[in-house]
Design an enzyme around this catalytic site. Structure first.
Site, PDB file in Angstrom:
ATOM      1  N   ALA A  93      -2.716  13.981  11.636  1.00 22.99           N
ATOM      2  CA  ALA A  93      -2.785  15.336  12.208  1.00 22.99           C
ATOM      3  C   ALA A  93      -1.906  15.410  13.462  1.00 22.99           C
ATOM      4  O   ALA A  93      -1.154  16.369  13.664  1.00 22.99           O
ATOM      5  CB  ALA A  93      -4.229  15.687  12.535  1.00 22.99           C
ATOM      6  N   GLU A 123      -5.012  13.764  -3.643  1.00 23.93           N
ATOM      7  CA  GLU A 123      -3.692  13.247  -3.998  1.00 23.93           C
ATOM      8  C   GLU A 123      -3.870  12.142  -5.032  1.00 23.93           C
ATOM      9  O   GLU A 123      -4.655  11.220  -4.829  1.00 23.93           O
ATOM     10  CB  GLU A 123      -2.992  12.675  -2.758  1.00 23.93           C
ATOM     11  CG  GLU A 123      -1.601  12.152  -3.109  1.00 23.93           C
ATOM     12  CD  GLU A 123      -0.932  11.466  -1.922  1.00 23.93           C
ATOM     13  OE1 GLU A 123      -0.068  12.092  -1.306  1.00 23.93           O
ATOM     14  OE2 GLU A 123      -1.299  10.311  -1.625  1.00 23.93           O
TER      15      GLU A 123
HETATM   16  P1  0O2 Z   1      -2.129   5.937   3.584  1.00 23.25           P
HETATM   17  O1  0O2 Z   1      -2.463   4.856   4.537  1.00 23.25           O
HETATM   18  O2  0O2 Z   1      -1.433   5.409   2.370  1.00 23.25           O
HETATM   19  O3  0O2 Z   1      -3.310   6.762   3.243  1.00 23.25           O
HETATM   20  P2  0O2 Z   1       4.135  11.618   5.012  1.00 23.25           P
HETATM   21  O4  0O2 Z   1       3.993  12.678   6.033  1.00 23.25           O
HETATM   22  O5  0O2 Z   1       5.503  11.533   4.379  1.00 23.25           O
HETATM   23  O6  0O2 Z   1       3.591  10.291   5.466  1.00 23.25           O
HETATM   24  P3  0O2 Z   1       2.811  13.290   3.078  1.00 23.25           P
HETATM   25  O7  0O2 Z   1       3.615  14.446   3.530  1.00 23.25           O
HETATM   26  O8  0O2 Z   1       1.327  13.446   3.083  1.00 23.25           O
HETATM   27  O9  0O2 Z   1       3.160  11.961   3.848  1.00 23.25           O
HETATM   28  O10 0O2 Z   1       3.167  12.998   1.584  1.00 23.25           O
HETATM   29  P4  0O2 Z   1       3.862  11.807   0.852  1.00 23.25           P
HETATM   30  O11 0O2 Z   1       5.217  11.563   1.379  1.00 23.25           O
HETATM   31  O12 0O2 Z   1       3.727  12.137  -0.576  1.00 23.25           O
HETATM   32  O13 0O2 Z   1       2.997  10.517   1.246  1.00 23.25           O
HETATM   33  C1  0O2 Z   1       1.643  10.404   0.983  1.00 23.25           C
HETATM   34  C2  0O2 Z   1       1.276   8.963   0.740  1.00 23.25           C
HETATM   35  O14 0O2 Z   1       2.245   8.331  -0.090  1.00 23.25           O
HETATM   36  C3  0O2 Z   1       1.245   8.085   1.979  1.00 23.25           C
HETATM   37  O15 0O2 Z   1       0.030   8.203   2.633  1.00 23.25           O
HETATM   38  C4  0O2 Z   1       1.409   6.704   1.362  1.00 23.25           C
HETATM   39  O16 0O2 Z   1       0.204   6.275   0.743  1.00 23.25           O
HETATM   40  C5  0O2 Z   1       2.414   6.967   0.275  1.00 23.25           C
HETATM   41  N1  0O2 Z   1       3.766   6.785   0.807  1.00 23.25           N
HETATM   42  C6  0O2 Z   1       4.663   7.726   1.084  1.00 23.25           C
HETATM   43  N2  0O2 Z   1       5.807   7.195   1.538  1.00 23.25           N
HETATM   44  C7  0O2 Z   1       5.629   5.844   1.518  1.00 23.25           C
HETATM   45  C8  0O2 Z   1       6.485   4.724   1.877  1.00 23.25           C
HETATM   46  O17 0O2 Z   1       7.635   4.858   2.269  1.00 23.25           O
HETATM   47  N3  0O2 Z   1       5.934   3.482   1.725  1.00 23.25           N
HETATM   48  C9  0O2 Z   1       4.660   3.282   1.267  1.00 23.25           C
HETATM   49  N4  0O2 Z   1       4.218   2.038   1.156  1.00 23.25           N
HETATM   50  N5  0O2 Z   1       3.842   4.322   0.948  1.00 23.25           N
HETATM   51  C10 0O2 Z   1       4.330   5.580   1.072  1.00 23.25           C
HETATM   52  P5  0O2 Z   1      -0.088   7.885   4.205  1.00 23.25           P
HETATM   53  O18 0O2 Z   1      -0.574   9.104   4.861  1.00 23.25           O
HETATM   54  O19 0O2 Z   1       1.156   7.255   4.695  1.00 23.25           O
HETATM   55  O20 0O2 Z   1      -1.216   6.874   4.405  1.00 23.25           O
END
Ligand code: 0O2
Length: 270
Positions: free
Chosen positions: A57, A140
């Site tokens: 956030a 998601e």
């Molecule tokens: P966690 O710890 O996995 O729960 P962003 O703002 O780009 O971080 P957004 O807009 O919510 O994320 O969407 P996106 O890009 O689809 O990413 C959502 C989740 O995808 C991330 O959750 C990660 O789990 C995975 N992800 C996205 N990009 C990467 C990356 O480059 N490497 C890895 N290992 N995972 C990725 P969070 O919130 O990062 O956290």
């Protein structure tokens, strides 16, 4: 927000994660019990930790009162597949379900992230029943191969260690590894039919053996000991031969025997 409020807020997300994990595992079991190839290897889910929600956030400048609308992965499901082709099958399964409504898709497989990250993301709306009524939860769903998951898990822990300061040489190594993962998935896809045939054969053999054992178990209550011993001995003989066609024929014969006993029981008024 108070701790109690967080707990209340996250409760329906936990319900959504539990229900969805159960539903996807059930799809997997359904394929297997029919002796068919399942596009799903495993399913896991989690509710995002409060600290991670707050961090996201803050990073995205989202007001604390708007997190439910603007953070889409408070509830997260990860589906692991063997082959890239299976990912598209899983997406189709989800598309055809009436209890999950896709509202967003991100294809990080065709267009991998700069880091090398690959996975297919869906945001779905899913209804849970709570004691205060129906609540629609954004979830998601990440769908990826075993190889993509291996890379993603390792890169995620390195990201966690280095935060936004991942050393360049490690970034490079990860990109090289990501290329290798693409190659690996391609190679595996090229022998997919061969692997699927072998796995189908194994699943089907398991299903036939379960059916035979089930019938033998049921016969214990109705048939005489000598007949069961004979059936048992024949089963071990065929099992040793590992001949699927013979096992199938034996399973059919046992079905007829079991049916005969069932009909006899009905006649005798059981
Ligand atoms: P966690 O710890 O996995 O729960 P962003 O703002 O780009 O971080 P957004 O807009 O919510 O994320 O969407 P996106 O890009 O689809 O990413 C959502 C989740 O995808 C991330 O959750 C990660 O789990 C995975 N992800 C996205 N990009 C990467 C990356 O480059 N490497 C890895 N290992 N995972 C990725 P969070 O919130 O990062 O956290």
């Amino acid at each position: 927000m108070e701790t109690r409020m967080w707990r209340e807020l996250l409760m329906p997300y936990k319900a959504a994660v539990d229900e969805l994990c159960m539903k996807f595992s059930h799809i997997n079991n359904e394929y297997k019990s029919m002796g068919e190839y399942s596009p799903i290897v495993s399913v896991e889910g989690r509710v995002k930790k409060v600290s991670s929600i707050l961090e996201k956030a803050q990073k995205k400048n989202i007001d604390i009162n708007d997190i439910e609308d603007n953070i889409q992965d408070i509830a997260g499901i990860r589906i692991i597949c063997q082959f890239v082709e299976d990912i598209w099958s899983v997406v189709e399964i989800i598309r055809n379900r009436s209890d999950m409504k896709i509202i967003e898709e991100r294809d990080y497989i065709t267009h991998s992230k700069a880091s090398g990250y690959r996975s297919y993301h869906l945001i779905i709306l899913y209804e849970v029943q709570t004691i205060s009524g129906t609540k629609t939860i954004k979830t998601e769903i990440q769908i990826r191969t075993l190889a993509m998951n291996f890379w993603g898990t390792i890169e995620h822990s390195l990201q966690y260690k280095y935060r936004s300061q991942m050393p360049e040489h490690i970034k490079k190594r990860l990109q090289v590894a990501a290329e290798a993962i693409i190659m690996l998935d391609k190679e595996m896809s090229s022998v997919r039919d061969e692997i699927m045939n072998a796995q189908n054969y194994m699943n089907h053999t398991d299903a036939v053996i379960s059916e035979i054992l089930n019938n033998i178990q049921n016969l214990y209550g109705v048939a005489n000991r000598r007949e069961i011993d004979k059936i048992q001995a024949e089963f071990y003989r065929l099992y040793e031969l590992k001949d699927l066609a013979m096992l199938e024929r034996f399973a059919n014969e046992l079905d007829v025997i079991a049916e005969g006993y069932r009909a006899q029981q009905v006649q005798e008024g059981f």
